[in-house]
Motif scaffolding. Structure first.
Motif, PDB file in Angstrom:
ATOM      1  N   UNK A 117      -3.066  -3.830  -2.979  1.00  0.00           N
ATOM      2  CA  UNK A 117      -2.384  -3.214  -3.992  1.00  0.00           C
ATOM      3  C   UNK A 117      -2.853  -2.025  -4.109  1.00  0.00           C
ATOM      4  N   UNK A 118      -1.593  -1.312  -4.627  1.00  0.00           N
ATOM      5  CA  UNK A 118      -1.892   0.040  -5.444  1.00  0.00           C
ATOM      6  C   UNK A 118      -1.891   0.307  -6.651  1.00  0.00           C
ATOM      7  N   UNK A 119      -2.798   0.933  -7.209  1.00  0.00           N
ATOM      8  CA  UNK A 119      -2.410   1.205  -8.856  1.00  0.00           C
ATOM      9  C   UNK A 119      -2.653   2.558  -9.018  1.00  0.00           C
ATOM     10  N   UNK A 120      -1.856   3.050  -9.872  1.00  0.00           N
ATOM     11  CA  UNK A 120      -1.760   4.444 -10.069  1.00  0.00           C
ATOM     12  C   UNK A 120      -1.672   4.630 -11.698  1.00  0.00           C
TER      13      UNK A 120
END
Lengths: 375, 719
Positions: A117-120
Motif C-alpha cells: 500500500x502506498x499512502x501519500x
C-alpha cells in the motif's frame, strides 16, 4: 531472504557432522556447495523469461491507502530463486520520492505477487517503477541481473473544500467573440440561436419572413448570445520553487476554485505550465473539469522559464477580464497585468502591486471558503 | 522494530502470495516424498511395503489438498486407530522387534546392558505397515497444510534421526526435505521461524556426537581442555599431552574410616586404551558385542572390580573389612580398594570393567584385607581348590575379554619399546617379565617429581624412555603398563590414591583419616590369570617391604608361593607378539596440531548456537531501546511510531482484531493527524496511543492459540 541466513548455519552444521565422522554429510556439503552456483547458472537461462507488472488503480485520494501489486511471471520450467527489485515511487507533481526493495518468488511456470500500500500526503501523479531486477539462486546468495522492468501510475486527486468565488464576470464586445451560448438566446442576429413560432410580443424584426412564407405561418428567428470567456485561472507551478506542501495546497485551492466556478455557471479557461509548455483547457461544466483535473496534477512546472512568461507568449494579444493567478509567490503574476485584471492566490504573500490573497498552509481550507476575487 | 519517521510518501509492504499452484504443488509433493523416504530409511521396511507406503502418501497428499481433507484425515486416523486396537498385540511385538537394534545401538553408545525384547521378526510387517502409514499420512498433511506443531514434530524426528540412532542417511534426507520446504514455501510468515528451528535442530545434531553422546567426546574435549590448560588436577586423568610437575599439596581430598587400617591402593581413573598421548576408556566400537558377556558375568555375580577381592576371599587370603570413604572434593570417580569385595554403587547394567563413576560423596565398601602376597598366593589356591569351577569358568570368559582388549599398543610405542628391550627370542615367565620391566625402568628413568613432559606429536612412552628419562608415578606407570603389553601381559594404567603401609600402621582402627593431594598416585596393573588385576609398583619410593617380601618368596624355590606361581593351572609363557595390535593409522591424521577435529566441530557448532543466541539478544536489546525512545519522543513521533508498532505486531502475528475490543478508529485518526496534519499533537493523544498499544498486546496475548502465541512472544522480543 531466509536462505541467505540459513545457508551458512546449515553449512556449519553439515561441516560439523562431517568432521565428527558422518560420511553422509560429505554429500550434503557437496550439495550445499553445488546447488547455489547450479541454480545461479540456471537463472541465466531463465532471466529472459521473467516478466514483471505493476498494478495500481487509476485514481486515489490523499491520506488514503492505495493498493499496489507487483507481479512476476515466470515462463521458465525450472524454479528460480527469489526475485528482488527496487521499487521507486515519484510524485511527479510535488517531487516526493520513495524507494524500497521488494522480494517475491515466481515458481516455475507460474506467477508470484507482492502486495502493498502506498499512502501519500500530497496529491499528484504517483509514478511507480520496478527496476534493478535481480534473480537470486535458491539460497539467495548469488544474483543474476534481469532486464525486466515494470511501470505504473496513479493520479492522486486533490481534496477539494467547499468554497464560493465572489467574482463579477465583465462582458466582452460582441465583435470580439466567436463563440455563442448554446443554451440561451441573446442579441446577435448574425448568429441564430433557434427558430420557433411567433408568440405575442415578439419583435417583428425577429420574424423569418422567407421561412414564414414557405410554411404559411409566422416563424421567429432568435438571435444568438455571444459568450465572452473572460476568466482565466492560471496555475504557475514553477513560481517561487514551491515546496511539496505548497504545491499540494495550491492544487487543492485550484481544484476547489474551479469546482466553485463550474457550480456557479461561470465558464473559464484553465491553464497551467508543465515541462516548459502551457496547457489550456476550456472549462464549461464540472464534467470538463473532472476530465482536466488528472492532467492538471500530472506534472510539475519545470525550472527553466517562468510560467507567466510562457503564458504571455501563448496569449499573444488576447485579453481577459479577470485572471486568477495561483503560485507559491505572486511576483511573476505582475507581468500578467498587461493582459487583464490579476488577482493572485499565493502561499508566500510578499509585498506586491497586485491584489494577493494569501494561502496559509495551516488554514487555507477555512480561510478560502469565500474567495473575494473582485479585488 | 524500526521506528519510521512520517514521510510525505509511505509504503507498507504486504504479504506475498503465489500463483502457479501446479508448480508449487509438485515441488511440495517431491519434497514431502523425500522426507518420507528418510522416514522409511529409519523404519527399514521392505521394498514392497515402502512402495505401498509411498502410494499411501500420494493418496493422502491428493485427498488432503481437496475439500474432503477433513473427512479423509478423520477416516484415515480412525482406520489407524481401529487397526491399533484390533492388532495391538502384533503391533507391539513388531515394535519390540524393531526396537531391538536400537537397544543394541544404545548398548554400544552408553556402555549399559539393555535386554532385548522377546519378539519375532514375523510380527514386523504389520508394524511397518501401520507405522509407515501413520508417517505417510502425517507427512502428507504437514506438507499440504503447513501445520506448525506437525512441523515441529517432523523437525524433531529429523533431528533425532540425525543423531544417528537410526541412520545418518535418514536424517540427511529428512532434514534436506524440511529445509527445501522452508526455503521454497512462502506466503506464511511462520516458516522464517520454522527454518530457524530446523537449522537449530541440525546444529544440535552436529553438536552432539553421533557415536557416544556423553562419553568419548566429552572425555576427549576435557582432555583437550586439560591439554591447553596444563594443571587441571594433581594427576592428568590419563591425558598425557602436557604433563606438568607434580605439585604435592596438602589439600584434603578423601576421608577414610577403616575397620582395619592397612596399605591401600584406591582405584579411581582406569586407563584401558593407550593412544600414544593419552589413556582412555575402551571405545564403544571396541566394546560392541561384549554386552552379552558382561550380562552373563553380572548375572553370576562376577564383577571385574571385585574379582581380586573375591578370589582372595575364596582362597581364605585375608579377611573382610569395611571401609568408609567420604569425598572432600568434587570427584568424578569412586575411589575403591584393590581388594574390593562388595560395593553397592556397582551397576550391573554397566558392562565396561573400568573405574566406577561417583554417584555419592560418601560410600562404604567391603574389601578383603591382605596384599600382594595374598593375591599372588590366591592363584595357586584357586587352581588347587575343587569348589571354584563355576568361578573359574566365569573368569575364563572374562580373561578372554581381557586378552582381547588389554594388549593393544600403538605402532610407534611398540617400535620404541622394541628398541629399548632388544630382540626377545625366548619365552619369558611372568616373573622374568616383571624383572625386566623393573630393571629397564631403573636403568633408564630417574624419579623427578618436577619433570614436565611436552612430547608434542611424539609417543609419550617413547619420549619419556628415550628422550626425557625423568618422571614420576605417571611416567613410571605408563611405561610399565606399556612394557607389560609389549611382552604380551594384559595391563592397564590406574590413577588414584595410595596409603602407604607405614602411614596406615599409625592409624587406629575405626578412626577417620584424611588423605591429601600428596597421596595421589598412579600405578600399573597387570592381569594375573585366575585372580584379577594386581597393582605393580615401579615408582621409586613407593616400593616397600611388601614388594621385597614378595620378591623374596617368588625367588625362593622352596617357597610354596614360588611353586604355585610358577606352576599355575594355566601354564603360560609370554613372548613378544609377532604382530602387535596396531591402532589405525588414521588416528595420526586426526590429530591436527594437537587439536582434535571432533571437539573442533563441537566447538564450531556451539559457537554457531551462541552466535544465534547473541543475535537474538542483541535484537531484544535494540527493541527495548527503540520502545523506550518512543516513549520519550515528542507526541507526534510517538503517536505515529506506536501506531505503526501495533499494526506490525498484528500483521506479523496474524492476529485478527476485534473492533469491539479495541478503539481502532480513534487510534487510526490520531495516527493520520500525526502523520499528515500540521496540528500540534497533544500529550493526551500520546497517552491514549500508549494505552492503545497496551490494549493490543493484551488482546493478542489473550486470543492467540498457543503455537501462534510462542511465535508472538518471539516477535515481541526481537521485532
Amino acid at each position: 531472504m531466509t536462505g541467505r541466513y540459513l545457508w551458512p548455519l546449515v553449512f556449519l552444521g553439515a561441516m560439523g557432522l562431517w568432521l565428527a565422522g558422518v560420511a553422509q554429510m560429505g554429500l550434503a556439503l557437496l550439495c550445499l556447495l553445488a546447488l547455489p552456483p547450479l541454480s545461479w547458472g540456471l537463472n541465466f537461462l531463465g532471466r529472459n523469461r521473467l516478466r514483471l507488472s505493476v498494478e495500481l488503480p487509476s485514481t486515489g485520494e490523499t491520506d488514503c491507502p492505495i493498493a499496489f501489486e507487483l507481479r512476476a511471471f515466470s515462463q521458465f520450467p525450472i524454479p528460480m530463486g527469489p526475485v528482488s527489485c527496487k521499487i521507486e515511487a515519484v510524485n511527479e507533481l510535488t517531487g516526493d520520492r520513495f524507494s524500497t526493495s521488494l522480494v517475491l518468488t515466481a515458481l516455475a511456470g507460474g506467477e508470484g505477487c507482492r502486495a502493498g500500500q502506498f499512502q501519500s500526503r500530497h496529491c499528484g501523479y504517483l509514478k511507480v517503477t520496478a527496476t534493478r531486477v535481480r534473480i537470486w539462486d535458491w539460497f539467495g546468495l548469488l544474483p543474476v541481473p534481469c532486464c525486466a522492468e515494470a511501470h505504473g501510475g496513479v493520479s492522486i486527486l486533490p481534496e477539494s473544500f467547499p468554497c464560493r468565488a465572489e467574482l463579477t464576470v465583465p462582458p466582452a464586445a460582441p465583435e470580439d467573440s466567436v463563440e455563442y451560448a448554446p443554451d440561451q438566446p441573446g442579441w446577435d442576429y448574425s448568429e441564430t440561436f433557434q427558430l420557433r413560432e411567433y408568440q405575442e410580443g415578439d419583435s417583428l424584426r425577429a420574424v423569418h419572413w422567407k421561412l414564414s412564407g414557405k410554411l404559411d405561418r409566422l416563424v421567429i428567428r432568435e438571435p444568438g448570445l455571444p459568450v465572452a470567456r473572460t476568466v482565466l485561472v492560471f496555475w504557475d507551478k514553477s513560481a517561487g520553487a514551491p515546496k511539496p506542501e505548497e504545491t499540494d495546497a495550491l492544487a487543492q485551492v485550484a481544484a476547489s476554485l474551479c469546482q466553485a466556478l463550474c457550480q456557479q455557471g461561470i465558464g473559464f479557461h484553465l491553464a497551467w505550465n508543465e515541462n516548459q509548455t502551457i496547457e489550456f483547457r476550456q472549462i464549461d461544466s464540472l464534467e470538463n473539469f473532472c476530465t482536466a483535473l488528472p492532467q492538471l496534477i500530472r506534472r510539475g512546472g519545470g525550472e527553466e522559464r517562468s510560467g507567466s512568461q510562457l503564458l504571455l507568449e501563448r496569449l499573444h494579444r488576447r485579453r481577459y477580464g479577470r485572471i486568477v493567478y495561483l503560485g507559491a509567490t505572486p511576483e511573476d503574476a505582475e507581468a500578467l497585468a498587461r493582459v487583464g485584471n490579476v488577482v493572485a492566490l499565493a502561499c508566500r504573500a510578499e509585498a506586491a502591486v497586485i491584489p494577493v490573497i494569501p494561502v496559509r498552509l495551516d488554514r487555507y481550507r477555512e480561510e478560502l471558503q469565500r474567495m473575494e476575487l473582485d479585488l | 522494530m524500526r521506528g519510521k519517521k512520517p514521510e510525505n510518501l509511505q509504503f507498507s509492504p504486504g504479504p506475498e502470495t503465489q500463483g502457479g499452484e501446479r508448480g508449487a504443488a509438485i515441488c511440495r509433493w517431491l519434497l514431502g516424498g523425500m522426507y518420507l523416504a528418510g522416514c522409511l530409511l529409519a523404519l527399514r521396511p521392505g521394498w514392497e511395503t515402502a512402495a505401498l507406503l509411498f502410494g499411501v502418501y500420494w493418496a493422502g497428499y491428493c485427498l488432503f489438498g481437496s475439500r474432503f481433507r477433513w473427512v479423509a484425515l478423520g477416516g484415515s486416523l480412525l482406520a489407524l486407530l481401529l487397526g491399533a486396537l484390533f492388532l495391538r498385540e502384533r503391533l507391539m511385538l513388531g515394535a519390540a522387534a524393531w526396537l531391538n537394534p536400537l537397544l543394541e545401538r544404545l548398548e554400544t553408545v552408553q556402555g549399559k546392558i539393555y535386554l532385548p525384547f522377546a519378539a519375532e521378526a514375523e510380527a514386523m510387517p504389520v508394524f511397518y505397515l501401520w507405522a509407515g502409514s501413520l508417517l505417510s499420512l502425517l507427512t502428507a498433511w504437514g506438507v499440504q497444510r503447513q501445520t506448525i506443531p506437525l512441523w515441529g514434530l517432523l523437525a524433531a524426528v529429523a533431528a533425532g534421526s540425525g543423531l544417528g540412532f537410526w541412520s545418518g542417511w535418514a536424517g540427511l534426507a529428512m532434514a534436506g526435505a524440511l529445509l527445501g520446504l522452508a526455503l521454497t514455501w512462502r506466503g506464511v510468515a511462520w516458516f522464517r521461524g520454522g527454518a530457524l528451528l530446523l537449522a537449530g535442530c541440525l546444529i544440535l545434531g552436529a553438536a552432539l556426537p553421533l557415536t557416544n553422546p556423553l562419553g568419548a567426546l566429552g572425555q576427549e574435549l576435557a582432555g583437550q581442555i586439560a591439554g591447553i590448560h596444563p594443571k587441571s588436577g594433581v594427576l592428568p586423568q590419563g591425558n598425557l599431552i602436557h604433563v606438568g610437575p607434580l605439585e604435592t599439596k596438602k589439600t584434603p581430598v578423601l576421608e577414610l574410616t577403616m575397620e582395619r587400617p592397612q596399605k591401600l591402593y584406591l582405584r579411581g581413573f582406569v586407563g584401558q586404551r593407550y593412544t600414544g598421548r593419552a589413556w582412555t576408556r575402551l571405545s564403544p566400537e571396541q566394546l560392541e558385542g561384549d554386552s552379552s558377556l558382561f550380562y552373563y558375568l553380572h548375572q553370576g555375580d562376577f564383577f571385574a572390580q571385585t574379582q581380586l577381592g573375591r578370589a582372595a576371599a575364596r582362597t581364605d587370603q585375608g579377611d573382610a573389612a569395611a571401609l568408609t570413604v567420604r569425598s572432600l572434593q568434587k570427584s568424578r570417580w569412586s575411589y575403591l580398594p584393590a581388594g574390593l569385595l562388595e560395593f553397592e554403587g556397582l551397576d550391573d547394567r554397566v558392562f565396561p570393567d573400568a573405574g566406577v563413576r561417583a554417584s555419592q560423596r560418601s560410600y562404604t565398601a567391603v574389601y578383603q584385607t591382605g596384599g600382594l602376597v595374598n593375591w599372588y598366593g590366591a592363584q595357586g589356591a584357586l587352581a588347587a581348590g575343587t569348589a571354584n569351577q563355576d568361578y573359574l569358568a566365569q573368569e575364563s570368559a572374562y580373561r578372554d575379554f581381557v586378552y582381547g582388549h588389554y594388549l593393544e599398543l600403538p605402532t610407534a610405542t611398540a617400535q620404541a619399546l622394541g628398541q629399548m628391550v632388544g630382540e626377545q627370542t625366548q619365552k619369558l615367565t611372568l616373573q622374568q617379565i616383571q624383572g625386566k620391566i623393573r630393571d629397564l625402568l631403573t636403568d633408564v628413568m630417574t624419579y623427578d617429581p618436577a619433570a614436565t613432559t611436552d612430547c608434542g606429536k611424539a609417543d609419550f612412552v617413547a619420549y619419556t624412555l628415550m628422550a626425557q628419562g625423568r618422571g614420576y608415578s605417571v611416567h613410571y606407570a605408563t611405561a610399565a603398563a606399556c612394557l607389560f603389553r609389549y611382552f604380551g601381559v594384559p595391563a592397564r594404567y590406574v590413577e588414584g590414591y595410595f596409603l602407604p603401609a607405614a602411614e596406615a600402621s599409625q592409624i587406629p582402627a575405626g578412626q577417620t583419616y584424611v588423605l591429601r593431594d600428596l597421596h595421589a598416585h598412579a600405578w600399573a596393573e597387570f592381569y594375573l590369570d585366575g585372580v584379577g588385576w594386581i597393582p605393580f609398583e615401579t615408582t621409586p619410593g613407593y616400593q616397600d617391604q611388601e614388594e621385597q617380601t614378595l620378591q623374596g618368596l617368588l625367588e625362593d624355590p622352596d617357597s610354596a608361593l614360588h611353586q604355585a606361581f610358577n606352576q599355575n593351572f594355566l601354564p603360560k609363557s609370554f613372548s613378544v607378539p609377532q604382530a602387535q595390535v596396531q591402532l589405525p593409522d588414521e588416528e595420526a591424521g586426526q590429530w591436527l596440531d594437537g587439536i582434535r577435529l571432533a571437539p573442533l566441530a563441537f566447538g564450531l557448532a556451539l559457537l554457531a548456537v551462541l552466535a544465534l543466541l547473541a543475535w537474538q539478544l542483541w535484537r531484544l536489546l535494540r527493541l527495548r531501546c527503540a520502545l523506550a525512545r518512543l516513549k520519550k519522543a515528542p507526541p507526534r513521533e510517538a503517536v505515529a511510531g506506536l501506531y505503526a508498532y501495533c499494526r506490525m505486531i498484528l500483521e506479523l502475528s496474524q492476529c485478527s482484531w476485534d473492533p469491539g475490543l479495541l478503539d481502532w478508529e480513534q487510534a487510526a485518526a490520531d495516527n493520520r493527524e500525526a502523520l499528515f496534519s500540521g496540528h500540534p499533537i497533544t500529550q493526551a493523544q500520546k497517552e491514549r496511543m500508549l494505552a492503545f498499544r497496551g490494549q493490543v498486546l493484551r488482546d493478542c496475548k489473550a486470543r492467540l492459540p498457543w503455537p501462534k502465541w510462542i511465535f508472538y512472544r518471539w516477535i515481541r522480543c526481537v521485532f
